[in-house]
Design an enzyme around this catalytic site. Structure first.
Site, PDB file in Angstrom:
ATOM      1  N   GLY A  10       0.835  -1.207   0.000  1.00 55.89           N
ATOM      2  CA  GLY A  10       0.000   0.000   0.000  1.00 55.89           C
ATOM      3  C   GLY A  10       0.862   1.246   0.000  1.00 55.89           C
ATOM      4  N   GLY A 116       5.003  -7.120   4.312  1.00 55.64           N
ATOM      5  CA  GLY A 116       4.864  -8.052   3.177  1.00 55.64           C
ATOM      6  C   GLY A 116       6.001  -7.871   2.193  1.00 55.64           C
ATOM      7  N   ASP A 139       0.525   2.146   9.275  1.00 55.74           N
ATOM      8  CA  ASP A 139       0.013   1.513  10.500  1.00 55.74           C
ATOM      9  C   ASP A 139       1.039   1.500  11.638  1.00 55.74           C
ATOM     10  OD1 ASP A 139      -2.199   0.961   9.012  1.00 55.74           O
ATOM     11  OD2 ASP A 139      -1.821  -1.180   8.777  1.00 55.74           O
ATOM     12  N   MET A 181      -7.604   2.954   9.888  1.00 58.13           N
ATOM     13  CA  MET A 181      -6.834   1.785   9.445  1.00 58.13           C
ATOM     14  C   MET A 181      -6.017   1.193  10.595  1.00 58.13           C
ATOM     15  SD  MET A 181      -5.686   2.399   5.536  1.00 58.13           S
ATOM     16  CE  MET A 181      -6.845   2.129   4.198  1.00 58.13           C
ATOM     17  N   GLY A 182      -5.568  -0.011  10.381  1.00 58.33           N
ATOM     18  CA  GLY A 182      -4.804  -0.736  11.389  1.00 58.33           C
ATOM     19  C   GLY A 182      -5.403  -2.125  11.505  1.00 58.33           C
ATOM     20  N   ARG A 276     -24.097   6.953  14.618  1.00 58.67           N
ATOM     21  CA  ARG A 276     -23.690   6.923  13.207  1.00 58.67           C
ATOM     22  C   ARG A 276     -22.257   6.390  13.122  1.00 58.67           C
ATOM     23  NH1 ARG A 276     -27.082  10.100   9.944  1.00 58.67           N
ATOM     24  NH2 ARG A 276     -29.078  10.147  11.047  1.00 58.67           N
ATOM     25  N   HIS A 282      -9.097   5.070   2.739  1.00 57.53           N
ATOM     26  CA  HIS A 282      -7.857   5.441   2.044  1.00 57.53           C
ATOM     27  C   HIS A 282      -7.528   6.926   2.123  1.00 57.53           C
ATOM     28  CE1 HIS A 282      -8.735   1.436   0.541  1.00 57.53           C
ATOM     29  NE2 HIS A 282      -7.432   1.327   0.436  1.00 57.53           N
ATOM     30  N   LEU A 283      -8.439   7.733   2.676  1.00 59.43           N
ATOM     31  CA  LEU A 283      -8.068   9.147   2.915  1.00 59.43           C
ATOM     32  C   LEU A 283      -6.806   9.209   3.766  1.00 59.43           C
ATOM     33  CD1 LEU A 283     -11.415  10.976   3.778  1.00 59.43           C
ATOM     34  CD2 LEU A 283      -9.895  11.437   1.858  1.00 59.43           C
ATOM     35  N   GLN A 284      -6.661   8.194   4.648  1.00 61.19           N
ATOM     36  CA  GLN A 284      -5.493   8.181   5.543  1.00 61.19           C
ATOM     37  C   GLN A 284      -4.195   7.939   4.808  1.00 61.19           C
ATOM     38  OE1 GLN A 284      -6.884   5.756   9.309  1.00 61.19           O
ATOM     39  NE2 GLN A 284      -8.196   5.385   7.557  1.00 61.19           N
TER      40      GLN A 284
HETATM   41  O1  F6P Z   1      -1.185  -2.135   5.552  1.00 57.21           O
HETATM   42  C1  F6P Z   1      -1.628  -0.851   5.605  1.00 57.21           C
HETATM   43  C2  F6P Z   1      -3.086  -0.715   5.395  1.00 57.21           C
HETATM   44  O2  F6P Z   1      -3.230   0.646   5.496  1.00 57.21           O
HETATM   45  C3  F6P Z   1      -4.000  -1.468   6.375  1.00 57.21           C
HETATM   46  O3  F6P Z   1      -4.261  -0.800   7.552  1.00 57.21           O
HETATM   47  C4  F6P Z   1      -5.248  -1.635   5.546  1.00 57.21           C
HETATM   48  O4  F6P Z   1      -6.022  -2.719   5.987  1.00 57.21           O
HETATM   49  C5  F6P Z   1      -4.678  -1.891   4.211  1.00 57.21           C
HETATM   50  O5  F6P Z   1      -3.495  -1.130   4.111  1.00 57.21           O
HETATM   51  C6  F6P Z   1      -5.626  -1.567   3.089  1.00 57.21           C
HETATM   52  O6  F6P Z   1      -4.989  -1.788   1.871  1.00 57.21           O
HETATM   53  P1  F6P Z   1      -5.708  -1.760   0.458  1.00 57.21           P
HETATM   54  O7  F6P Z   1      -7.157  -1.451   0.699  1.00 57.21           O
HETATM   55  O8  F6P Z   1      -5.036  -0.697  -0.306  1.00 57.21           O
HETATM   56  O9  F6P Z   1      -5.515  -3.102  -0.108  1.00 57.21           O
END
Ligand code: F6P
Length: 358
Positions: A10, A116, A139, A181-182, A276, A282-284
Site C-alpha cells: 500500500g 509483506g 500503521d 486503518m490498522g 452513526r 484510504h483518505l489516511q
Molecule cells: O497495511 C496498511 C493498510 O493501510 C491497512 O491498515 C489496511 O487494511 C490496508 O493497508 C488496506 O490496503 P488496500 O485497501 O489498499 O488493499
C-alpha cells in the site's frame, strides 16, 4: 554502480521523498539509478523500468503516492495466474525476475515497503539479490524502527476527522463511531484518538466489551455530555470476528473493515442514543506527507544509499533515535509491532478519562 529502486504494498505519504533522497544521494556518488514500476512488475515484463535522474525527482518530495506506482498483489514468489476455467494458481517467477535484473545491469536494489514487501525482499536476498530495505507503513506496525514515514500523516488526517466529528456530534447529541486503518495494530486509532480527544478508543491489543463502551457513553450522558466519539481500528474483532468489506483481488490479502457500523448499531440498540458510523479508509493514505514524515523519509532515502555503499545487503534502515541505522531485515520480521497496553500513551489516555472498553 547501477542501482534500482522499487515501491511495494500500500502507498504511504513520504514514498516520493524517499525516492527523491535515494536518487539524489546516489547521483551524488556518481551512480546510475533505475526505477522499477509497480512493485516488482517492471522486472517481470508487466510494467516498465525507467531511468531516474535529477529531473525525474525534481519537485516530488511533498507529493503523496509514489511516482513509481505500487501494488499489493504482485508477490513474485506467489504470482497469481488466471487459468482457462477462471480460477487462479500461484507460480514462482523469481528466476525470471533475477535474470531481468541481471540483464539490466542492476547491482543493488533499494526496496521500499511494509512487512509483506520486506518479507519478499528477504527472500530475494536469500536467492542472491543485493537488497537494502526501507520500511514503510502508515500503521506503524514494522518492528525494529521506532516509527516509519506515513504514520504521522495518517494520524494527522484521522485527528482532523475527529475534530470535525466533534462539532456535528455535539450539535445533534449523537454518538459517532470512526473506523481508522490498522488491521493488526491500533497505533493510528490510539494516537489520533488521544490527540483528537475521542471518548472511547478500541484497538486490537486491548480486549473490550460493548457494555463497557455503552456504560462510558451513558456516564457522560448523565453528566450532561450528550455526545460521544468512538475511534476504532479496523482490525478490532466484533463478536469474536474481524469484519471484511468486499472481495479481495487474486493475490491480495483479505479486505478488513466494517466494524464501526456493527459497533454503532450495538450502541444504539443498548443505549437508545442515535449512533452513526463512518470509515475513513484510504483518505489516511493520501495527501501530502507532514513535515515529520518528509524529514524521516528523506533521512531513510539517504541512509539507504549509504547502506548500499557499505554493502549492508539484507538490511533495512531503521530509526533508532537519534540515529538511522541498518538492521537485518529478518530482525524486523521476527514479530509484528503492536501497541503495548502498558505504554505511556495508553496510560495517558486512561488518566484523562478515555475508555478502552475494557
Ligand atoms: O497495511 C496498511 C493498510 O493501510 C491497512 O491498515 C489496511 O487494511 C490496508 O493497508 C488496506 O490496503 P488496500 O485497501 O489498499 O488493499
Amino acid at each position: 554502480m547501477r542501482i534500482a529502486i522499487s515501491t511495494g504494498g500500500g502507498d504511504a505519504p513520504g514514498l516520493n521523498a524517499v525516492i527523491r533522497a535515494a536518487v539524489l544521494s546516489a547521483i551524488d556518488r556518481g551512480w546510475h539509478v533505475l526505477g522499477i514500476k509497480r512493485g516488482y512488475m517492471g522486472l517481470l515484463g508487466e510494467d516498465e523500468v525507467i531511468p531516474l535522474t535529477r529531473d525525474s525527482v525534481r519537485g516530488i518530495g511533498h507529493l503523496g503516492g509514489t511516482i513509481l506506482r505500487t501494488t499489493n498483489r504482485g508477490n513474485p514468489f506467489h504470482y497469481p495466474v488466471k487459468q482457462p476455467d477462471g480460477s487462479f494458481i500461484e507460480i514462482d517467477r523469481t528466476d525470471e525476475l533475477m535474470d531481468n535484473a541481471r540483464n539490466l545491469g542492476i547491482e543493488a536494489l533499494i526496496t521500499i515497503g511494509g512487512d509483506g514487501s520486506l518479507a519478499i525482499a528477504q527472500q530475494l536476498f536469500e536467492k542472491g539479490m543485493r537488497v537494502v530495505g526501507v520500511p514503510k507503513t502508515i500503521d506503524n506496525d514494522v518492528s525494529g524502527t521506532i516509527t516509519t514515514f506515513g504514520f504521522d500523516t495518517a494520524v494527522t488526517t484521522a485527528m482532523d476527522a475527529i475534530d470535525k466529528l466533534h462539532t456535528t456530534a455535539e450539535s445533534h447529541d449523537r454518538v459517532i463511531v470512526l473506523e481508522v486503518m490498522g488491521r493488526d495494530s491500533g497505533f493510528i486509532a490510539l494516537h489520533s484518538g488521544v490527540a483528537g480527544a475521542a471518548h472511547v478508543i478500541l484497538i486490537p491489543e486491548i480486549k473490550w466489551d460493548i457494555q463497557n463502551v455503552c456504560d462510558h457513553i451513558m456516564m457522560r450522558d448523565g453528566l450532561g455530555k450528550k455526545f460521544a466519539i468512538v475511534v476504532v481500528a479496523e482490525g478490532v474483532p466484533f463478536d469474536g470476528e474481524v469484519g471484511t468489506m468486499g472481495e479481495s483481488m487474486p493475490g491480495q490479502a483479505k479486505r478488513v473493515g466494517g466494524v464501526a457500523e456493527r459497533i454503532a448499531r450495538a450502541i444504539q440498540a443498548r443505549t437508545g442514543k442515535e449512533c452513526r458510523s463512518l470509515v475513513l479508509g484510504h483518505l489516511q493514505r493520501g495527501g501530502m506527507p507532514t513535515g515529520y514524515d518528509r524529514l524521516l523519509a528523506t533521512r531513510f532515502g539517504g541512509a539507504a544509499t549509504e547502506a548500499v555503499a557499505n554493502a549492508k545487503w539484507g538490511h533495512m534502515v531503521a530509526l533508532q533515535t537519534p540515529h538511522i541505522v541498518p538492521i537485518p531485515i529478518v530482525e524486523a520480521l521476527k514479530e509484528h509491532r503492536v501497541v503495548d497496553p502498558s505504554h505511556d500513551v495508553v496510560r495517558t489516555a486512561r488518566r484523562i478519562g478515555i475508555s478502552f472498553g475494557d
